[in-house]
Enzyme design. Structure first.
Site, PDB file in Angstrom:
ATOM      1  N   HIS A  54       0.833  -1.198   0.000  1.00 50.90           N
ATOM      2  CA  HIS A  54       0.000   0.000   0.000  1.00 50.90           C
ATOM      3  C   HIS A  54       0.871   1.252   0.000  1.00 50.90           C
ATOM      4  O   HIS A  54       1.533   1.543   0.987  1.00 50.90           O
ATOM      5  CB  HIS A  54      -0.887  -0.036   1.256  1.00 50.90           C
ATOM      6  CG  HIS A  54      -1.797   1.128   1.412  1.00 50.90           C
ATOM      7  ND1 HIS A  54      -1.597   2.089   2.376  1.00 50.90           N
ATOM      8  CD2 HIS A  54      -2.903   1.483   0.738  1.00 50.90           C
ATOM      9  CE1 HIS A  54      -2.558   2.983   2.295  1.00 50.90           C
ATOM     10  NE2 HIS A  54      -3.369   2.650   1.313  1.00 50.90           N
ATOM     11  N   GLU A  81       1.128  -0.648  -5.097  1.00 54.32           N
ATOM     12  CA  GLU A  81       0.056   0.307  -5.393  1.00 54.32           C
ATOM     13  C   GLU A  81       0.585   1.690  -5.762  1.00 54.32           C
ATOM     14  O   GLU A  81       1.555   2.154  -5.155  1.00 54.32           O
ATOM     15  CB  GLU A  81      -0.851   0.459  -4.167  1.00 54.32           C
ATOM     16  CG  GLU A  81      -2.051   1.326  -4.465  1.00 54.32           C
ATOM     17  CD  GLU A  81      -2.676   1.989  -3.253  1.00 54.32           C
ATOM     18  OE1 GLU A  81      -1.988   2.207  -2.243  1.00 54.32           O
ATOM     19  OE2 GLU A  81      -3.858   2.320  -3.345  1.00 54.32           O
ATOM     20  N   ASP A  83      -1.225   5.482  -6.054  1.00 53.48           N
ATOM     21  CA  ASP A  83      -2.340   6.424  -6.110  1.00 53.48           C
ATOM     22  C   ASP A  83      -1.967   7.466  -7.162  1.00 53.48           C
ATOM     23  O   ASP A  83      -0.854   7.999  -7.142  1.00 53.48           O
ATOM     24  CB  ASP A  83      -2.539   7.115  -4.756  1.00 53.48           C
ATOM     25  CG  ASP A  83      -3.026   6.157  -3.683  1.00 53.48           C
ATOM     26  OD1 ASP A  83      -3.985   5.423  -3.940  1.00 53.48           O
ATOM     27  OD2 ASP A  83      -2.441   6.163  -2.579  1.00 53.48           O
ATOM     28  N   HIS A  96      -0.768  10.162  -2.855  1.00 60.13           N
ATOM     29  CA  HIS A  96      -2.088   9.854  -2.301  1.00 60.13           C
ATOM     30  C   HIS A  96      -3.019  11.053  -2.280  1.00 60.13           C
ATOM     31  O   HIS A  96      -4.185  10.974  -2.667  1.00 60.13           O
ATOM     32  CB  HIS A  96      -1.954   9.305  -0.875  1.00 60.13           C
ATOM     33  CG  HIS A  96      -3.290   9.029  -0.247  1.00 60.13           C
ATOM     34  ND1 HIS A  96      -3.961   9.972   0.492  1.00 60.13           N
ATOM     35  CD2 HIS A  96      -4.084   7.943  -0.297  1.00 60.13           C
ATOM     36  CE1 HIS A  96      -5.115   9.475   0.881  1.00 60.13           C
ATOM     37  NE2 HIS A  96      -5.215   8.234   0.427  1.00 60.13           N
ATOM     38  N   GLU A 174      -4.475   3.341  -8.534  1.00 63.74           N
ATOM     39  CA  GLU A 174      -5.792   3.840  -8.118  1.00 63.74           C
ATOM     40  C   GLU A 174      -6.026   5.206  -8.757  1.00 63.74           C
ATOM     41  O   GLU A 174      -5.239   6.148  -8.562  1.00 63.74           O
ATOM     42  CB  GLU A 174      -5.891   3.986  -6.590  1.00 63.74           C
ATOM     43  CG  GLU A 174      -7.265   4.553  -6.212  1.00 63.74           C
ATOM     44  CD  GLU A 174      -7.463   4.880  -4.735  1.00 63.74           C
ATOM     45  OE1 GLU A 174      -6.634   4.464  -3.902  1.00 63.74           O
ATOM     46  OE2 GLU A 174      -8.457   5.565  -4.442  1.00 63.74           O
TER      47      GLU A 174
HETATM   48  O1  G3P Z   1      -6.627   1.780  -2.538  1.00 60.38           O
HETATM   49  C1  G3P Z   1      -6.857   1.039  -1.388  1.00 60.38           C
HETATM   50  C2  G3P Z   1      -6.606   1.986  -0.284  1.00 60.38           C
HETATM   51  O2  G3P Z   1      -5.371   2.545  -0.580  1.00 60.38           O
HETATM   52  C3  G3P Z   1      -7.674   3.027  -0.253  1.00 60.38           C
HETATM   53  O3  G3P Z   1      -7.367   3.986   0.661  1.00 60.38           O
HETATM   54  O4  G3P Z   1      -6.973   6.308   1.063  1.00 60.38           O
HETATM   55  O5  G3P Z   1      -5.090   4.731   1.209  1.00 60.38           O
HETATM   56  O6  G3P Z   1      -6.047   5.325  -0.987  1.00 60.38           O
HETATM   57  P1  G3P Z   1      -6.315   5.132   0.461  1.00 60.38           P
HETATM   58 CA    CA Z   2      -5.071   3.834  -2.574  1.00 58.44          CA
END
Ligand code: G3P
Ligand code: CA
Length: 331
Positions: A54, A81, A83, A96, A174
Site C-alpha cells: 500500500h 500500489e 495512487d 495519495h 488507483e
Molecule cells: O486503494 C486502497 C486503499 O489505498 C484506499 O485507501 O486512502 O489509502 O487510498 P487510500
Molecule cells: Ca489507494
C-alpha cells in the site's frame, strides 16, 4: 522513524522475498486473469492470497517514493500500489493526496502558491497538485516529512513507477478523485489507460511478470473504463465507510460484477459485515481489503495476525498493507 504528520488527507471522496516472490510472480498472470473469472471459479481464486504494498512499503519509507516501491518488492510484495494524481501539464504522478503539503516541502519552496479553501469551520491553505507543473513538482522533497534519512526523495511519475516495478511485481494504480480532475479538464481514465497502453500493459496477461489491476472509489469511473474505453484489465471497486450501504449488498455486488472484477472494502466494513465476503464471492467478485499497517492493528497482537484473520478466517483474497514483509503466507 515516525510519520511527523498524521492522517492522510484523502481528497474528500466525492479519497521473505526470494522463493515466495518467485512463486508469486509465476502466479501473477493467472491471478490477474482469474480476477475476471466467473463465479464458479471463485474457490480457485482464493487459493493464493495476494500481498499488495500500500503506497509501497509505506511503514518503512515515505509513501509513493522509489524507496518505498523498491523496498516493497524486496519484502515480497506481489503488487505495488500507485495512487494517481494529475499535474497542471497533464502528467500522472504517484501521490495519495490531491494536495502537496502533507508529504512534501511545498510550503517552503512555493510559499505563495496555495489556495484558501473552507474545510468545515476553518479556512485552510492547500497546494494542489493540479496547480503545479511536473517540472515544479520535481523540485519538492517528498521524503523529509517521513524521516531525515529520506531527504531529497522525489515524487514519481506513473511512468517512473512502471519502469521501476516492471518485471518485478504487478502494478495496482488507483485513479484518485477522477470527477475532481474531470472538473479541471482532465480525463483521468483515458490518461491511465493511455499510459498502460504505451507500455504494452493494457491487456490481461500482457506481461506475466507485471499484471495490472486498476482500482477506484468511483463506480462511474470504473464503468467508463470498462464500457466506454473497453478496458479489460481487472477493475476493483473500492468501498469506504462513508458508503452507508450503497455498495454493500448482494444486489449491488451483482451490479458491480457487470464492470468490476472485485471489490476493495475497508477492513472496518468487513468487521461489521463479514458476510459480505461470501456475497462477493458468490457473484464472482474478489475481495481485497484495506489498509493493514503495524501502527493500527486494533484488537490484534500485530499486523500479521490481523491480516491472517482477514485472509484465512474471513476468507478475503488480498490485502493492501503498509507492511508487505509481514504478509502471513501459509504456503
Ligand atoms: O486503494 C486502497 C486503499 O489505498 C484506499 O485507501 O486512502 O489509502 O487510498 P487510500
Ligand atoms: Ca489507494
Amino acid at each position: 522513524m515516525r510519520h511527523t504528520r498524521t492522517a492522510a488527507k484523502e481528497p474528500r471522496r466525492e479519497a521473505g522475498r526470494a522463493a515466495t516472490a518467485r512463486l508469486s510472480l509465476a502466479l501473477l498472470a493467472g491471478l490477474a486473469v482469474a480476477a475476471c473469472a466467473p463465479a464458479g471459479e471463485t474457490q480457485a481464486r482464493q487459493e493464493h492470497k495476494i500481498n499488495i504494498a500500500h503506497r509501497g512499503a509505506s511503514s518503512y519509507a515515505p509513501e509513493h517514493t522509489m524507496h518505498a516501491y523498491l523496498l516493497a518488492i524486496e519484502q515480497g510484495a506481489e503488487y505495488v500500489e500507485q495512487d494517481l494524481q494529475i499535474t497542471k501539464d497533464g502528467i500522472l504522478v504517484c501521490l495519495h493526496d490531491l494536495t502537496l503539503e502533507r508529504t512534501t516541502n511545498v510550503e517552503e519552496v512555493f510559499p505563495d502558491r496555495y489556495r484558501e479553501v473552507t474545510r468545515g469551520p476553518n479556512m485552510v491553505r492547500e497546494w494542489w497538485v493540479s496547480d503545479f507543473t511536473f517540472e515544479e513538482i520535481k523540485q519538492l522533497d517528498a521524503g523529509s516529512w517521513f524521516d531525515a534519512r529520506f531527504a531529497g526523495s522525489k515524487i514519481l511519475t506513473f511512468q517512473e513507477a512502471i519502469d521501476a516495478i516492471r518485471g518485478k511485481a504487478g502494478l495496482y494504480p488507483e485513479m484518485k478523485a477522477p470527477e475532481t480532475y474531470g472538473e479541471r479538464g482532465f480525463d483521468m481514465e483515458r490518461l491511465t489507460l493511455k499510459a498502460l497502453t504505451e507500455n504494452g500493459l493494457d491487456q490481461p496477461g500482457a506481461d506475466p511478470k507485471t499484471p495490472v489491476i486498476i482500482q477506484s472509489f468511483s463506480a462511474e469511473s470504473l464503468k467508463k473504463m470498462h464500457g466506454e474505453l473497453g478496458c479489460r484489465l481487472p477493475l476493483v471497486l473500492l468501498i469506504d465507510e462513508m458508503d452507508r450501504g450503497k455498495w454493500v449488498s448482494i444486489e449491488r455486488f451483482r451490479e458491480a460484477k457487470a464492470f468490476a472484477a472485485g471489490i476493495g472494502p475497508s477492513k472496518r466494513i468487513l468487521e461489521a459485515r463479514p458476510e459480505a465476503v461470501r456475497w462477493a464471492h458468490d457473484v464472482g467478485l474478489t475481495v481485497t481489503a484495506y489498509t493493514f499497517r503495524s501502527s493500527n492493528v486494533g484488537k490484534y497482537k500485530d499486523v500479521a495476525e490481523e491480516m491472517s484473520h482477514f485472509l484465512y478466517e474471513l476468507g478475503i483474497d488480498a490485502v493492501f498493507t503498509d507492511n508487505p514483509d509481514k504478509f502471513p503466507r501459509r504456503r
